[in-house]
Design an enzyme around this catalytic site. Structure first.
Site, short mmCIF file in Angstrom:
data_model
loop_
_atom_site.label_atom_id
_atom_site.label_comp_id
_atom_site.label_asym_id
_atom_site.label_seq_id
_atom_site.Cartn_x
_atom_site.Cartn_y
_atom_site.Cartn_z
N GLU A 152 0.80 -1.24 0.00
CA GLU A 152 0.00 0.00 0.00
C GLU A 152 0.83 1.28 0.00
OE1 GLU A 152 -2.86 -0.51 3.20
OE2 GLU A 152 -3.36 -2.52 2.51
N ASN A 200 1.91 -5.12 -3.26
CA ASN A 200 0.52 -5.41 -2.92
C ASN A 200 -0.24 -4.12 -2.61
OD1 ASN A 200 -1.51 -7.48 -2.17
ND2 ASN A 200 -1.22 -6.74 -0.06
N GLU A 265 -6.67 -10.44 -1.19
CA GLU A 265 -7.44 -10.18 0.05
C GLU A 265 -8.93 -10.03 -0.22
OE1 GLU A 265 -5.73 -6.97 2.35
OE2 GLU A 265 -3.68 -7.58 1.91
O1 9MR Z 1 -7.27 -7.66 8.89
C1 9MR Z 1 -6.15 -6.99 9.44
C2 9MR Z 1 -6.49 -6.42 10.81
O2 9MR Z 1 -6.77 -7.48 11.71
C3 9MR Z 1 -5.34 -5.59 11.32
O3 9MR Z 1 -5.72 -4.93 12.51
C4 9MR Z 1 -4.91 -4.53 10.29
C5 9MR Z 1 -3.64 -3.80 10.73
O4 9MR Z 1 -2.54 -4.64 10.81
O5 9MR Z 1 -4.64 -5.16 9.04
C6 9MR Z 1 -5.73 -5.88 8.50
O6 9MR Z 1 -5.32 -6.44 7.28
C7 9MR Z 1 -5.04 -5.53 6.23
C8 9MR Z 1 -3.88 -6.05 5.42
O7 9MR Z 1 -2.78 -6.30 6.26
C9 9MR Z 1 -3.49 -5.11 4.29
N1 9MR Z 1 -4.64 -4.77 3.47
C10 9MR Z 1 -5.83 -4.35 4.17
C11 9MR Z 1 -6.21 -5.37 5.25
C12 9MR Z 1 -7.50 -4.96 5.95
O8 9MR Z 1 -7.33 -3.75 6.63
#
Ligand code: 9MR
Length: 375
Positions: A152, A200, A265
Site C-alpha cells: 500500500e 501489494n 485479500e
Molecule cells: O485484517 C487486518 C487487521 O486485523 C489488522 O488490525 C490490520 C492492521 O494490521 O490489518 C488488516 O489487514 C489488512 C492487510 O494487512 C493489508 N490490506 C488491508 C487489510 C484490511 O485492513
C-alpha cells in the site's frame, strides 16, 4: 468508477443457486484442477478450533498470516525478533500440504511505536529496514513461497504516500520516487533468491490512477532488472454496486510485463440492516461478484492465486472496521456453512476447466517463465 450490472444478471440467480447446491467438489480441488492456488488469511490462534482447522485444510491450498508476520508481530522491540506466531502458520501449513504467502515486510502504517516514534535518521532507518527485511525473509527462506514486500505505497491518485520509509524522513531516498521500493525488493531478493516478490495494494484492481502508477513502477523495475515477480490486487469490495469493471484488462497488462498477478485479500462487505443479517438477495448478489472475479482470475494464466481475507463470517475484519454497518463478507457463514458465494467460486473454477481445458498447463508454463527470470 461505477459498474452497475445489467438487470439480466438478476434473472439467472434462482437457476444458478439451485444448480450450484449439488457441487460436492471442494474449492481446493476445483482450484487444483485448473492449476490455481486458492487461499485465505488465517489467524493461528484459531488452529485449535476443529471447525476452523477442518474447513481451512479441506478448502485451501495456500494461507497467509492475517497479522502475525507484520512488523508489530515479528520485531516488537528494536532488534528483537519474535517468530513464534508466524512459525505456527508455517508449521500448520506444512502439516497439511498448504503453501504460505508472506505478508508483509514494509508498510507505512501499523508499525510498532518504537519505530514510528523513534526519530531515527535516514541512515539509521536504512539499517533498520534492511535488517528487518533480511531477518524475516531469511527466517522463512524456502518455507514462504511469496512475499508482499511492500504494501500500500500509493494513494488513490497514484502518488506515493508520505511514509516513514519514503520521506518522513525516509531511508535517504526521499524525493526519488519508487527507489525505496526497489531497495526493499533487492534486500528481500538477497535474503531468499527463490521467493516470489510482490507489490501489494488495494483499490488498484481495475484500471485507474493507482493501478496506472503501479503499472509504470513495475514496467520501470522490469526494464532496470530489479527483482519483482508479482503484483497483489487486494480486491476488498466495499460497495457491492461498485465492483472494478476491468480487472481482466488490468491483470492482462501486468502479466504482459512478465509478472504474476494474485488476488490477495478478496471480500465483499454487505451493508447490514439493524438485525445484522444479510438478506438472501444480498447473498445471491455477493455470489455473482465472487463468481465474476474468480472467473476473471481463473481464466487468465498469469493470475496464479485467488485468495480471500478470511473464510468465515465469524472472523472478518469488516464488522469492526465499519462499526457493524457492514459484514457477511466471506464465503462461509459464521457457522462454517458454505454460502452462495462459496458455490459460485467452485462453479466458476469448474466452468473454466470446461471452457479452457489447457488452462492448468498454461498457468504452470507462465509460472515457470516468471520463476526462470534471473535477477
Ligand atoms: O485484517 C487486518 C487487521 O486485523 C489488522 O488490525 C490490520 C492492521 O494490521 O490489518 C488488516 O489487514 C489488512 C492487510 O494487512 C493489508 N490490506 C488491508 C487489510 C484490511 O485492513
Amino acid at each position: 468508477m461505477k459498474d452497475r450490472k445489467p438487470l439480466a444478471l438478476f434473472l439467472v440467480i434462482p437457476m444458478f443457486v439451485a444448480a450450484s447446491t449439488s457441487a460436492a467438489q471442494s474449492l481446493r480441488q476445483a482450484a487444483q484442477d485448473i492449476g490455481l492456488m486458492v487461499g485465505t488469511a488465517v489467524k493461528p490462534a484459531l488452529f485449535s478450533n476443529p471447525d476452523y482447522a477442518r474447513t481451512l485444510v479441506r478448502q485451501f491450498n495456500i494461507v497467509e498470516a492475517e497479522n502475525e508476520m507484520k512488523w508489530t508481530a515479528t520485531e516488537p522491540t528494536r532488534g528483537v525478533f519474535d517468530f513464534r506466531a508466524g512459525d505456527r502458520v508455517v508449521q500448520f501449513a506444512e502439516a497439511h500440504d498448504v503453501k504460505v504467502r508472506g505478508h508483509n515486510l514494509l508498510w507505512g502504517k501499523y508499525n510498532p511505536a518504537w519505530l514510528e516514534k523513534g526519530r531515527f535518521t535516514p541512515d539509521q532507518l536504512r539499517r533498520i529496514m534492511k535488517n528487518h527485511i533480511q531477518m524475516v525473509v531469511r527466517h522463512y527462506r524456502g518455507r514462504v513461497f511469496a512475499w508482499d514486500v511492500v504494501n500500500e505505497a500509493f494513494d488513490s491518485e497514484g502518488h506515493l504516500r508520505h511514509t516513514l520509509w519514503y520521506d518522513e524522513p525516509g531511508i535517504g531516498l526521499a524525493g526519488k520516487g519508487t527507489a525505496y521500493i526497489a531497495q526493499a525488493l533487492r534486500w528481500a531478493h538477497e535474503a531468499d533468491p527463490h521467493a516470489l516478490l510482490f507489490y501489494n495494494d488495494f483499490a488498484a484492481d481495475g484500471i485507474n490512477a493507482k493501478s496506472d502508477a503501479i503499472y509504470e513502477m513495475v514496467k520501470d523495475f522490469k526494464e532496470q532488472g530489479f527483482p519483482i515477480n508479482g503484483v497483489g490486487l487486494q480486491m476488498h469490495v466495499f460497495d457491492p454496486e461498485d465492483v472494478p469493471s476491468n480487472l481482466g484488462g488490468n491483470i492482462g497488462r501486468f502479466t504482459r510485463l512478465g509478472v504474476e498477478v494474485q488476488i490477495t485479500e478478496m471480500d465483499v462487505a454487505l451493508p447490514l440492516a439493524g438485525h445484522g443479517q444479510a438478506s438472501d438477495s444480498q447473498l445471491a448478489w455477493q455470489a455473482i461478484i465472487y463468481r465474476n472475479i474468480a472467473k476473471t482470475c481463473a481464466e487468465n494464466p498469469g493470475c496464479t492465486a485467488f485468495q480471500m481475507w478470511g473464510f468465515t463470517d465469524r472472523y472478518s475484519w469488516i464488522p469492526a472496521h465499519t462499526k457493524g454497518k457492514r459484514g457477511a463478507a466471506l464465503i462461509f457463514d459464521a457457522d462454517y456453512g458454505p454460502k452462495p458465494a462459496y458455490q459460485a467460486v467452485v462453479e466458476a473454477f469448474q466452468r473454466v476447466l470446461k471452457s479452457h481445458p489447457q488452462i492448468k498447463e498454461e498457468r504452470l508454463r507462465f509460472e515457470r517463465r516468471v520463476a526462470a527470470i534471473g535477477y
